[in-house]
Design a protein around this motif. Structure first.
Motif, PDB file in Angstrom:
ATOM      1  N   LEU A  19      -4.687   9.387   2.224  1.00 12.37           N
ATOM      2  CA  LEU A  19      -5.423   8.331   1.447  1.00 12.37           C
ATOM      3  C   LEU A  19      -4.152   7.173   1.154  1.00 12.37           C
ATOM      4  O   LEU A  19      -3.114   7.505   1.409  1.00 12.37           O
ATOM      5  CB  LEU A  19      -6.108   8.786   0.093  1.00 12.37           C
ATOM      6  CG  LEU A  19      -5.212   9.321  -1.100  1.00 12.37           C
ATOM      7  CD1 LEU A  19      -4.605   8.100  -2.023  1.00 12.37           C
ATOM      8  CD2 LEU A  19      -6.063  10.105  -2.047  1.00 12.37           C
ATOM      9  N   ILE A  20      -4.957   5.877   1.093  1.00 10.47           N
ATOM     10  CA  ILE A  20      -3.925   4.960   0.693  1.00 10.47           C
ATOM     11  C   ILE A  20      -4.334   4.495  -0.654  1.00 10.47           C
ATOM     12  O   ILE A  20      -5.609   4.075  -0.973  1.00 10.47           O
ATOM     13  CB  ILE A  20      -4.318   3.873   1.850  1.00 10.47           C
ATOM     14  CG1 ILE A  20      -3.756   4.439   3.228  1.00 10.47           C
ATOM     15  CG2 ILE A  20      -3.437   2.637   1.672  1.00 10.47           C
ATOM     16  CD1 ILE A  20      -3.809   3.291   4.180  1.00 10.47           C
ATOM     17  N   ASP A  21      -3.452   4.044  -1.461  1.00 13.37           N
ATOM     18  CA  ASP A  21      -3.308   3.427  -2.716  1.00 13.37           C
ATOM     19  C   ASP A  21      -3.292   1.986  -2.200  1.00 13.37           C
ATOM     20  O   ASP A  21      -2.225   1.582  -2.227  1.00 13.37           O
ATOM     21  CB  ASP A  21      -2.295   4.237  -3.739  1.00 13.37           C
ATOM     22  CG  ASP A  21      -2.094   3.078  -5.176  1.00 13.37           C
ATOM     23  OD1 ASP A  21      -2.783   1.952  -5.085  1.00 13.37           O
ATOM     24  OD2 ASP A  21      -1.455   3.784  -5.842  1.00 13.37           O
ATOM     25  N   THR A  22      -4.232   1.327  -2.460  1.00 13.70           N
ATOM     26  CA  THR A  22      -4.187  -0.216  -1.665  1.00 13.70           C
ATOM     27  C   THR A  22      -3.307  -1.161  -2.462  1.00 13.70           C
ATOM     28  O   THR A  22      -2.692  -2.213  -1.741  1.00 13.70           O
ATOM     29  CB  THR A  22      -5.780  -0.526  -1.366  1.00 13.70           C
ATOM     30  OG1 THR A  22      -6.340  -0.415  -2.442  1.00 13.70           O
ATOM     31  CG2 THR A  22      -6.292   0.063  -0.227  1.00 13.70           C
ATOM     32  N   PHE A  23      -3.339  -0.881  -3.612  1.00 13.51           N
ATOM     33  CA  PHE A  23      -2.604  -2.048  -4.403  1.00 13.51           C
ATOM     34  C   PHE A  23      -1.117  -1.592  -4.593  1.00 13.51           C
ATOM     35  O   PHE A  23      -0.448  -2.530  -5.299  1.00 13.51           O
ATOM     36  CB  PHE A  23      -2.992  -2.324  -5.885  1.00 13.51           C
ATOM     37  CG  PHE A  23      -4.467  -3.273  -5.787  1.00 13.51           C
ATOM     38  CD1 PHE A  23      -4.354  -4.595  -5.458  1.00 13.51           C
ATOM     39  CD2 PHE A  23      -5.754  -2.549  -5.441  1.00 13.51           C
ATOM     40  CE1 PHE A  23      -5.416  -5.481  -5.155  1.00 13.51           C
ATOM     41  CE2 PHE A  23      -6.774  -3.167  -5.306  1.00 13.51           C
ATOM     42  CZ  PHE A  23      -6.568  -4.974  -5.148  1.00 13.51           C
ATOM     43  N   ALA A  24      -0.619  -0.567  -4.133  1.00 11.74           N
ATOM     44  CA  ALA A  24       0.734  -0.058  -4.274  1.00 11.74           C
ATOM     45  C   ALA A  24       1.649  -1.032  -3.476  1.00 11.74           C
ATOM     46  O   ALA A  24       1.324  -1.765  -2.656  1.00 11.74           O
ATOM     47  CB  ALA A  24       1.175   1.136  -4.097  1.00 11.74           C
ATOM     48  N   GLY A  25       3.035  -0.771  -3.854  1.00  8.85           N
ATOM     49  CA  GLY A  25       4.137  -1.609  -2.990  1.00  8.85           C
ATOM     50  C   GLY A  25       5.495  -1.181  -3.551  1.00  8.85           C
ATOM     51  O   GLY A  25       5.749  -0.348  -4.152  1.00  8.85           O
ATOM     52  N   VAL A  26       6.385  -2.276  -3.315  1.00 10.93           N
ATOM     53  CA  VAL A  26       7.611  -2.264  -3.449  1.00 10.93           C
ATOM     54  C   VAL A  26       8.247  -3.189  -4.390  1.00 10.93           C
ATOM     55  O   VAL A  26       7.535  -4.483  -4.777  1.00 10.93           O
ATOM     56  CB  VAL A  26       8.523  -2.724  -2.075  1.00 10.93           C
ATOM     57  CG1 VAL A  26       9.826  -2.735  -2.238  1.00 10.93           C
ATOM     58  CG2 VAL A  26       8.076  -1.662  -1.246  1.00 10.93           C
ATOM     59  N   LEU A  27       8.997  -2.547  -5.340  1.00 12.61           N
ATOM     60  CA  LEU A  27       9.494  -3.374  -6.389  1.00 12.61           C
ATOM     61  C   LEU A  27      11.113  -3.582  -6.284  1.00 12.61           C
ATOM     62  O   LEU A  27      11.674  -2.680  -5.901  1.00 12.61           O
ATOM     63  CB  LEU A  27       9.586  -2.646  -7.957  1.00 12.61           C
ATOM     64  CG  LEU A  27       7.997  -2.989  -8.654  1.00 12.61           C
ATOM     65  CD1 LEU A  27       8.320  -1.930 -10.022  1.00 12.61           C
ATOM     66  CD2 LEU A  27       7.702  -4.194  -9.053  1.00 12.61           C
ATOM     67  N   TYR A  28      11.487  -4.698  -6.336  1.00 12.88           N
ATOM     68  CA  TYR A  28      12.878  -5.147  -5.926  1.00 12.88           C
ATOM     69  C   TYR A  28      13.854  -4.734  -7.257  1.00 12.88           C
ATOM     70  O   TYR A  28      13.703  -5.618  -8.075  1.00 12.88           O
ATOM     71  CB  TYR A  28      13.009  -6.529  -5.490  1.00 12.88           C
ATOM     72  CG  TYR A  28      12.270  -6.783  -4.219  1.00 12.88           C
ATOM     73  CD1 TYR A  28      12.566  -5.893  -3.285  1.00 12.88           C
ATOM     74  CD2 TYR A  28      11.342  -7.616  -4.074  1.00 12.88           C
ATOM     75  CE1 TYR A  28      11.844  -6.273  -2.119  1.00 12.88           C
ATOM     76  CE2 TYR A  28      10.506  -7.938  -2.898  1.00 12.88           C
ATOM     77  CZ  TYR A  28      10.769  -7.066  -1.770  1.00 12.88           C
ATOM     78  OH  TYR A  28      10.216  -7.239  -0.585  1.00 12.88           O
ATOM     79  N   ALA A  29      14.220  -3.509  -7.366  1.00 10.89           N
ATOM     80  CA  ALA A  29      14.684  -2.961  -8.324  1.00 10.89           C
ATOM     81  C   ALA A  29      15.929  -3.778  -9.076  1.00 10.89           C
ATOM     82  O   ALA A  29      16.140  -4.283 -10.353  1.00 10.89           O
ATOM     83  CB  ALA A  29      15.009  -1.631  -8.362  1.00 10.89           C
ATOM     84  N   GLY A  31       0.726  -1.044  -0.053  1.00 17.05           N
ATOM     85  CA  GLY A  31       0.061   0.101   0.122  1.00 17.05           C
ATOM     86  C   GLY A  31       0.843   1.108  -0.127  1.00 17.05           C
ATOM     87  O   GLY A  31       2.170   1.060   0.422  1.00 17.05           O
ATOM     88  N   LEU A  32       0.402   2.377  -0.400  1.00 15.89           N
ATOM     89  CA  LEU A  32       0.878   3.657  -0.243  1.00 15.89           C
ATOM     90  C   LEU A  32       0.009   4.556   0.223  1.00 15.89           C
ATOM     91  O   LEU A  32      -0.785   4.731  -0.056  1.00 15.89           O
ATOM     92  CB  LEU A  32       1.300   3.963  -1.990  1.00 15.89           C
ATOM     93  CG  LEU A  32       1.732   5.362  -2.017  1.00 15.89           C
ATOM     94  CD1 LEU A  32       3.165   5.389  -1.766  1.00 15.89           C
ATOM     95  CD2 LEU A  32       1.613   6.039  -3.392  1.00 15.89           C
ATOM     96  N   LEU A  33       0.852   5.269   1.355  1.00 10.98           N
ATOM     97  CA  LEU A  33      -0.022   6.370   2.054  1.00 10.98           C
ATOM     98  C   LEU A  33       0.551   7.568   1.370  1.00 10.98           C
ATOM     99  O   LEU A  33       1.351   7.902   1.298  1.00 10.98           O
ATOM    100  CB  LEU A  33       0.414   6.369   3.340  1.00 10.98           C
ATOM    101  CG  LEU A  33       0.120   7.360   4.451  1.00 10.98           C
ATOM    102  CD1 LEU A  33      -1.196   7.377   4.556  1.00 10.98           C
ATOM    103  CD2 LEU A  33       0.902   7.369   5.701  1.00 10.98           C
ATOM    104  N   VAL A  34      -0.651   8.283   0.800  1.00 14.55           N
ATOM    105  CA  VAL A  34      -0.235   9.685   0.291  1.00 14.55           C
ATOM    106  C   VAL A  34      -0.836  10.528   1.267  1.00 14.55           C
ATOM    107  O   VAL A  34      -2.273  10.602   1.754  1.00 14.55           O
ATOM    108  CB  VAL A  34      -0.986   9.853  -1.171  1.00 14.55           C
ATOM    109  CG1 VAL A  34      -0.428  11.323  -1.694  1.00 14.55           C
ATOM    110  CG2 VAL A  34      -0.597   8.705  -2.065  1.00 14.55           C
TER     111      VAL A  34
END
Ligand SMILES: Cc1cc2nc3c(=O)[nH]c(=O)nc-3n(C[C@H](O)[C@H](O)[C@H](O)COP(=O)(O)OP(=O)(O)OC[C@H]3O[C@@H](n4cnc5c(N)ncnc54)[C@H](O)[C@@H]3O)c2cc1C
Length: 282
Positions: free
Chosen positions: A138-148, A88-91
């Motif tokens: 707000l929270i973008d619920t499907f966001a996350g971390v990509l292992y670059a 998730g992403l908190l904005v």
């Protein structure tokens, strides 16, 4: 007579590597050229983690992300490695500010799942973080971390396994346009029917060989690591989200960060002008 490739891609960051992979998948005989010996840490694509999200101000980014998520999932499957972790992403941003309202409206317009957090709910859901007075969240619920790093290497591995050729440690020194393009590097000369330039912060230097120049501005991004005030609280394991503080009270940069993961007890954080034309370079 040397081989004439269908396509040469200049620059083996994430953009060039993915482009090259898509080309070989379409049966294009492709050469991927890189100035540094791979893997390297001197472009924009290195590092352990990046945020992936659908929460953008601009429609075109939000629209592109649908396909982007599908491609990442496909890559994970083909490469057999985990590349994405949903957090998730908190904005957070000033209520009634242009940026935050625009982002919220774009998400709503495209029916992107989001949770609006009222002050009380915020305190329950995101403990040990203060929402600035006058800010909304707000929270973008499907966001996350990509292992670059893992992602770049997975793409390059699949590219080679599909018949693609990588020539690293070779800086492109000249490009001669024509029906067949000739590309000279520090140690060889290659030819191809078409050329893709994905040189990141070096784009205009490479483009100079073609007489083209783009209105790009290279910016340096400093990455910092914040020590967790309350150990463990802000970690991926505790489901702490990635976050963006838009238009913070003090400071001209938006601040974005990731939960502690790469280094135990340390959150990754960086700042950037999100509303100016830019290219990343570390
Ligand atoms: C600190 C930081 C944090 C970021 N965080 C996020 C995030 O959370 N989420 C997100 O979506 N994005 C993020 N980004 C942006 C994202 O990482 C970049 O958009 C992406 O990595 C760009 O990839 P690229 O392939 O265009 O560039 P690069 O990775 O820089 O690749 C360009 C390549 O071209 C090569 N090259 C250049 N000139 C030549 C030449 N003459 N001959 C041969 N090769 C050449 C370079 O060596 C390099 O390998 C971040 C960027 C930075 C720097």
């Amino acid at each position: 007579m040397s081989v004439v490739y269908d396509c040469i891609v200049i620059g083996a960051g994430i953009q060039g590597s993915c482009t090259a992979l898509q080309l070989v998948k379409k049966q294009q005989n492709t050469l991927l050229l890189e100035q540094f010996v791979l893997p390297h840490s001197r472009g924009s694509s290195h590092g352990q983690s990046r945020i992936i999200r659908k929460a953008y101000e601009e429609d075109f980014y939000t629209q592109m992300m649908q396909e982007s998520y599908e491609l990442w999932a496909q890559l994970e499957k083909e490469a057999g490695v985990e590349l994405f972790r949903r957090t998730g992403l908190l904005v957070m941003g000033p209520e009634n500010s242009g940026g935050f309202m625009k982002l919220k409206a774009t998400m709503q317009r495209h029916k992107i799942p989001l949770e609006l957090l009222e002050k009380q709910e915020f305190n329950q859901r995101i403990p040990n973080v203060n929402l600035t007075e006058g800010n909304e969240a707000l929270i973008d619920t499907f966001a996350g971390v990509l292992y670059a790093d893992r992602a770049v290497q997975a793409v390059q591995r699949l590219f080679k396994a599909s018949g693609g050729v990588i020539a690293d440690g070779q800086r492109v020194t000249s490009i001669t346009p024509g029906e067949v393009v000739t590309v000279a590097t520090s140690s060889a000369v290659y030819r191809a029917k078409s050329l893709v330039i994905t040189a990141g912060a070096w784009a205009n230097r490479v483009l100079k060989h073609t007489q083209l120049q783009l209105p790009l501005k290279v910016v340096k991004i400093n990455v910092c690591y914040w020590k967790e005030k309350i150990p463990g609280t802000y970690s991926v394991g505790q489901n702490f989200p990635c976050f963006i503080q838009m238009e913070p009270k003090e400071g001209e940069y938006d601040i974005y960060g990731l939960p502690s993961n790469e280094y135990p007890g340390l959150m990754k954080e960086a700042g950037e002008h999100s509303r100016s034309l830019q290219s990343h370079h570390t």
